[in-house]
Design a protein around this motif. Structure first.
Motif, mmCIF file in Angstrom:
data_model
loop_
_atom_site.group_PDB
_atom_site.id
_atom_site.type_symbol
_atom_site.label_atom_id
_atom_site.label_comp_id
_atom_site.label_asym_id
_atom_site.label_seq_id
_atom_site.Cartn_x
_atom_site.Cartn_y
_atom_site.Cartn_z
ATOM 1 N N GLU A 1 3.989 23.813 1.730
ATOM 2 C CA GLU A 1 2.699 24.417 1.608
ATOM 3 C C GLU A 1 2.279 24.214 0.084
ATOM 4 O O GLU A 1 0.957 24.316 -0.292
ATOM 5 N N ASN A 2 3.200 24.426 -0.768
ATOM 6 C CA ASN A 2 2.876 24.447 -2.110
ATOM 7 C C ASN A 2 3.034 23.248 -2.963
ATOM 8 O O ASN A 2 2.601 22.820 -4.024
ATOM 9 N N ALA A 3 3.361 21.991 -2.076
ATOM 10 C CA ALA A 3 3.392 20.676 -2.572
ATOM 11 C C ALA A 3 2.152 20.091 -2.667
ATOM 12 O O ALA A 3 1.189 20.441 -1.736
ATOM 13 N N ASP A 4 1.825 18.960 -3.455
ATOM 14 C CA ASP A 4 0.426 18.333 -3.432
ATOM 15 C C ASP A 4 0.732 17.206 -2.732
ATOM 16 O O ASP A 4 1.217 16.005 -3.156
ATOM 17 N N ILE A 5 0.468 17.108 -1.525
ATOM 18 C CA ILE A 5 0.532 16.088 -0.372
ATOM 19 C C ILE A 5 -0.877 15.586 -0.111
ATOM 20 O O ILE A 5 -1.682 16.183 0.301
ATOM 21 N N VAL A 6 -0.835 14.074 -0.303
ATOM 22 C CA VAL A 6 -1.980 13.271 0.201
ATOM 23 C C VAL A 6 -1.348 12.346 1.281
ATOM 24 O O VAL A 6 -0.766 11.505 0.813
ATOM 25 N N ILE A 7 -2.315 12.461 2.274
ATOM 26 C CA ILE A 7 -1.844 11.254 3.325
ATOM 27 C C ILE A 7 -3.036 10.415 3.603
ATOM 28 O O ILE A 7 -4.337 10.771 3.693
ATOM 29 N N ASN A 8 -2.804 9.089 3.069
ATOM 30 C CA ASN A 8 -3.863 8.033 3.066
ATOM 31 C C ASN A 8 -4.229 7.712 4.643
ATOM 32 O O ASN A 8 -3.347 7.870 5.227
ATOM 33 N N GLY B 1 0.697 -1.332 0.110
ATOM 34 C CA GLY B 1 0.243 -0.062 -0.192
ATOM 35 C C GLY B 1 0.674 1.297 0.051
ATOM 36 O O GLY B 1 1.998 1.129 0.020
ATOM 37 N N VAL B 2 0.045 2.353 -0.029
ATOM 38 C CA VAL B 2 0.813 3.589 -0.281
ATOM 39 C C VAL B 2 0.441 4.527 0.912
ATOM 40 O O VAL B 2 -0.997 4.497 1.256
ATOM 41 N N ALA B 3 1.344 4.895 1.612
ATOM 42 C CA ALA B 3 0.840 5.644 2.973
ATOM 43 C C ALA B 3 0.540 7.179 2.571
ATOM 44 O O ALA B 3 -0.263 7.780 3.169
ATOM 45 N N ALA B 4 1.282 7.674 1.435
ATOM 46 C CA ALA B 4 0.968 9.120 1.116
ATOM 47 C C ALA B 4 1.800 9.435 -0.198
ATOM 48 O O ALA B 4 2.486 8.520 -0.583
ATOM 49 N N THR B 5 1.475 10.442 -0.769
ATOM 50 C CA THR B 5 2.201 10.865 -2.147
ATOM 51 C C THR B 5 2.454 12.420 -1.931
ATOM 52 O O THR B 5 1.673 12.935 -1.301
ATOM 53 N N ILE B 6 3.610 12.695 -2.447
ATOM 54 C CA ILE B 6 3.985 14.213 -2.517
ATOM 55 C C ILE B 6 4.090 14.555 -3.976
ATOM 56 O O ILE B 6 5.246 13.725 -4.703
ATOM 57 N N ASP B 7 3.699 15.390 -4.504
ATOM 58 C CA ASP B 7 3.580 15.676 -6.167
ATOM 59 C C ASP B 7 3.520 14.463 -7.001
ATOM 60 O O ASP B 7 4.528 14.229 -8.029
ATOM 61 N N GLY B 8 2.891 13.348 -6.443
ATOM 62 C CA GLY B 8 2.729 12.225 -7.203
ATOM 63 C C GLY B 8 3.880 11.013 -6.879
ATOM 64 O O GLY B 8 3.754 10.141 -7.281
ATOM 65 N N VAL B 9 4.852 11.346 -6.065
ATOM 66 C CA VAL B 9 5.881 10.396 -5.585
ATOM 67 C C VAL B 9 5.308 9.598 -4.422
ATOM 68 O O VAL B 9 4.722 10.278 -3.517
ATOM 69 N N GLU B 10 5.247 8.301 -4.671
ATOM 70 C CA GLU B 10 4.943 7.577 -3.386
ATOM 71 C C GLU B 10 5.671 7.424 -2.177
ATOM 72 O O GLU B 10 6.888 7.235 -2.515
ATOM 73 N N ILE B 11 4.970 7.364 -1.267
ATOM 74 C CA ILE B 11 5.593 7.033 0.188
ATOM 75 C C ILE B 11 4.932 5.733 0.628
ATOM 76 O O ILE B 11 3.688 5.608 0.955
ATOM 77 N N SER B 12 5.645 4.580 0.260
ATOM 78 C CA SER B 12 5.065 3.237 0.808
ATOM 79 C C SER B 12 4.567 3.213 2.222
ATOM 80 O O SER B 12 5.508 3.562 3.166
ATOM 81 N N GLU B 13 3.675 2.625 2.554
ATOM 82 C CA GLU B 13 3.421 2.120 3.931
ATOM 83 C C GLU B 13 4.363 1.269 4.609
ATOM 84 O O GLU B 13 4.683 1.465 5.567
ATOM 85 N N ASP B 14 5.054 0.540 3.548
ATOM 86 C CA ASP B 14 6.007 -0.341 4.144
ATOM 87 C C ASP B 14 7.272 0.428 4.620
ATOM 88 O O ASP B 14 8.067 0.229 5.886
ATOM 89 N N GLU B 15 7.780 1.456 4.061
ATOM 90 C CA GLU B 15 8.768 2.438 4.422
ATOM 91 C C GLU B 15 8.459 3.001 5.729
ATOM 92 O O GLU B 15 9.407 3.019 6.653
ATOM 93 N N VAL B 16 7.011 3.586 6.050
ATOM 94 C CA VAL B 16 6.790 4.070 7.335
ATOM 95 C C VAL B 16 7.189 2.861 8.512
ATOM 96 O O VAL B 16 7.573 3.137 9.523
ATOM 97 N N VAL C 1 6.300 10.607 10.727
ATOM 98 C CA VAL C 1 7.332 9.916 10.067
ATOM 99 C C VAL C 1 6.911 10.291 8.712
ATOM 100 O O VAL C 1 7.847 10.444 7.806
ATOM 101 N N ILE C 2 5.733 10.104 8.140
ATOM 102 C CA ILE C 2 5.507 10.452 6.639
ATOM 103 C C ILE C 2 5.735 11.952 6.406
ATOM 104 O O ILE C 2 6.558 12.361 5.327
ATOM 105 N N ASP C 3 5.718 12.801 7.303
ATOM 106 C CA ASP C 3 6.108 13.974 7.205
ATOM 107 C C ASP C 3 7.447 14.449 7.072
ATOM 108 O O ASP C 3 8.092 15.357 6.142
ATOM 109 N N MET C 4 8.414 13.483 7.752
ATOM 110 C CA MET C 4 9.852 13.527 7.412
ATOM 111 C C MET C 4 10.165 13.123 5.989
ATOM 112 O O MET C 4 10.855 13.741 5.275
ATOM 113 N N PHE C 5 9.510 11.937 5.720
ATOM 114 C CA PHE C 5 9.663 11.645 4.308
ATOM 115 C C PHE C 5 9.536 12.868 3.367
ATOM 116 O O PHE C 5 10.105 12.786 2.126
ATOM 117 N N VAL C 6 8.338 13.433 3.462
ATOM 118 C CA VAL C 6 7.878 14.343 2.314
ATOM 119 C C VAL C 6 9.079 15.576 2.397
ATOM 120 O O VAL C 6 9.319 15.925 1.381
#
Length: 444
Positions: free
Chosen positions: A335-342, A38-53, A91-96
């Motif tokens: 603030e300007n990035a497109d960040i989506v946290i699932n 799964g995907v924990a979040a995306t920033i400007d379309g780049v995925e942060i995987s749930e496994d990474e977190v 943790v997601i915020d740090m990856f962002v």
């Protein structure tokens, strides 16, 4: 509240030490049973995987804090104002932020040569007596040498990125004076010294040189240039600077404390060898005397502190300016990035029912309302402090804060200089001010 300190101590070791630049996974075990997909979040379309977190929390944070027991984990979360949900967000915020820094470095043309990484790695290894101890330290901290090398490269890149925000403007006079007043108050009575370092088994030569210095037959600075094994200070006539701005081993400090200006010590033995020490200056802050007879330090000009301190003040103020500009950029970029946290999926291994750890008044110590606070602090740990590590935290990691990043690790050069403030030698030093606080483990 404990969270801020937590993110400067734990996240300094982990989130600024995520294994790979960008958003590649940092699991210490590729076959980890913690993987959920799964995907924990995306920033400007780049995925942060749930496994990474999950891998970070399980394989870094919990391991480093020895929190494998569920009750210990739940208690730790509550004591540090976290829930599993808010910790995940931090943790997601740090990856962002690391992704934003990656892009910022690319946009500003920031690069790191392999030779710079090689130098820093060599310095880090130098803190250990043998390769076996170095490898053991890496293993205890959950690192491989390649992963740690990647982290050093990352920290060097963050350092350089922040430097691009320096304006080049000279600090304001009133700011310089304010710092000069603080220096004067803190360093009143500070001593400057020079030394001559001999090998531990060369007492006969050391005594002969000391006798000639005391008899006026040999100039101290010339003797340092000719005899001292501390090559860095020998080039400066043995000068190692002010004790207030350095960290000497105890034997050196004790001997220096007993000297007045222009006095020379006897033979002083430390782990680095045999020293002959000369106190070359003593700083006395300007003072005024009140009607009641009490003295008060009164500095009205920057020129009333030693030039070395003036230089330090200027560098500190310039670093602060760059840090502020960098943080402003990072905040605006986020603030300007497109960040989506699932939404947080069920069944994650670090999940724990926080109702068990409520306080007596029924409130949850790990309130999720603190999630945004955690994210903010986490970002500071990775951004400001991480990028500055090694200035003295290094600091003051930048000394900054607590020197949260891996740092440039460019401290001592083994030349034997007692001062550790400028990283030129370690003859009497207890360590290097540039030594990062998140090295694999305590040097043995």
């Amino acid at each position: 509240m404990k969270k801020s300190h937590l993110l400067k101590s734990v996240f300094a070791l982990g989130l600024t030490a995520a294994c790979v630049w960008g958003l590649a996974g940092c699991a210490s075990n590729e076959e980890s049973s913690n993987r959920t997909g799964g995907v924990a979040a995306t920033i400007d379309g780049v995925e942060i995987s749930e496994d990474e977190v999950t891998d970070y929390i399980e394989n870094r944070l919990r391991v480093q804090q020895s929190l494998s027991d569920e009750d210990a984990w739940g208690t730790w979360l509550a004591e540090n104002d976290y829930t599993p949900e808010s910790l995940r967000e931090a943790v997601i915020d740090m990856f962002v932020q690391r992704e934003l820094i990656t892009k910022g470095a690319e946009e500003r043309g920031v690069t790191v040569d392999s030779s710079e990484v090689d130098s820093s790695m060599a310095t880090m290894k130098g803190y250990y007596d043998s390769d076996e101890k170095w490898q053991s330290a890496l293993e205890q901290a959950g690192w491989t040498e390649d992963a740690y090398r990647t982290e050093i490269e990352l920290s060097l890149k963050m350092n350089k990125l922040q430097e691009t925000f320096a304006s080049g403007e000279e600090p304001k006079e009133e700011d310089l004076l304010s710092y000069a007043q603080m220096y004067a108050s803190a360093y009143d009575g500070a001593k400057r010294s020079s030394h001559i370092l001999f090998d531990a088994g060369d007492e006969a030569t050391a005594q002969e040189v000391l006798d000639k210095i005391n008899a006026g037959e040999l100039d101290f600075a010339e003797a340092a240039t000719q005899y001292s094994k501390d090559t860095a200070s020998a080039e400066k006539g043995g000068d190692v600077g002010w004790d207030a701005m350095s960290s000497f081993v105890q034997e050196y400090t004790d001997a220096l404390n007993g000297l007045e200006k222009d006095q020379v010590s006897g033979l002083v033995t430390s782990e680095y060898g045999i020293h002959i020490i000369k106190c070359t200056d003593v700083y006395q802050a300007p003072k005024t005397t009140g009607e009641d007879g009490t003295e008060k330090i009164e500095v009205t000009s920057v020129d009333q502190i030693p030039v070395e301190w003036q230089d330090s003040v200027k560098e500190t103020l310039k670093a602060q300016q760059a840090s502020t500009a960098y943080q402003t950029w990072l905040t605006e970029a986020k603030e300007n990035a497109d960040i989506v946290i699932n939404s947080m999926p069920e069944g994650l291994p670090y999940y724990v029912d926080m109702s068990k750890y409520q306080t007596e008044d029924g409130t949850d110590d790990g309130s999720a309302s603190n999630g945004s606070d955690g994210s903010t602090d986490a970002g500071t740990g990775d951004g400001t402090d991480g990028s500055n590590a090694g200035e003295g935290d290094g600091g003051d990691a930048s000394g900054t804060g607590e020197g949260d990043g891996a740092g440039t690790a460019d401290g001592t050069d083994g030349s034997g200089e007692p001062a550790n403030g400028d990283g030129q030698g370690d003859g009497a030093a207890e360590g290097s001010s540039d030594q990062p606080t998140d090295q694999p483990a305590e040097a043995a």
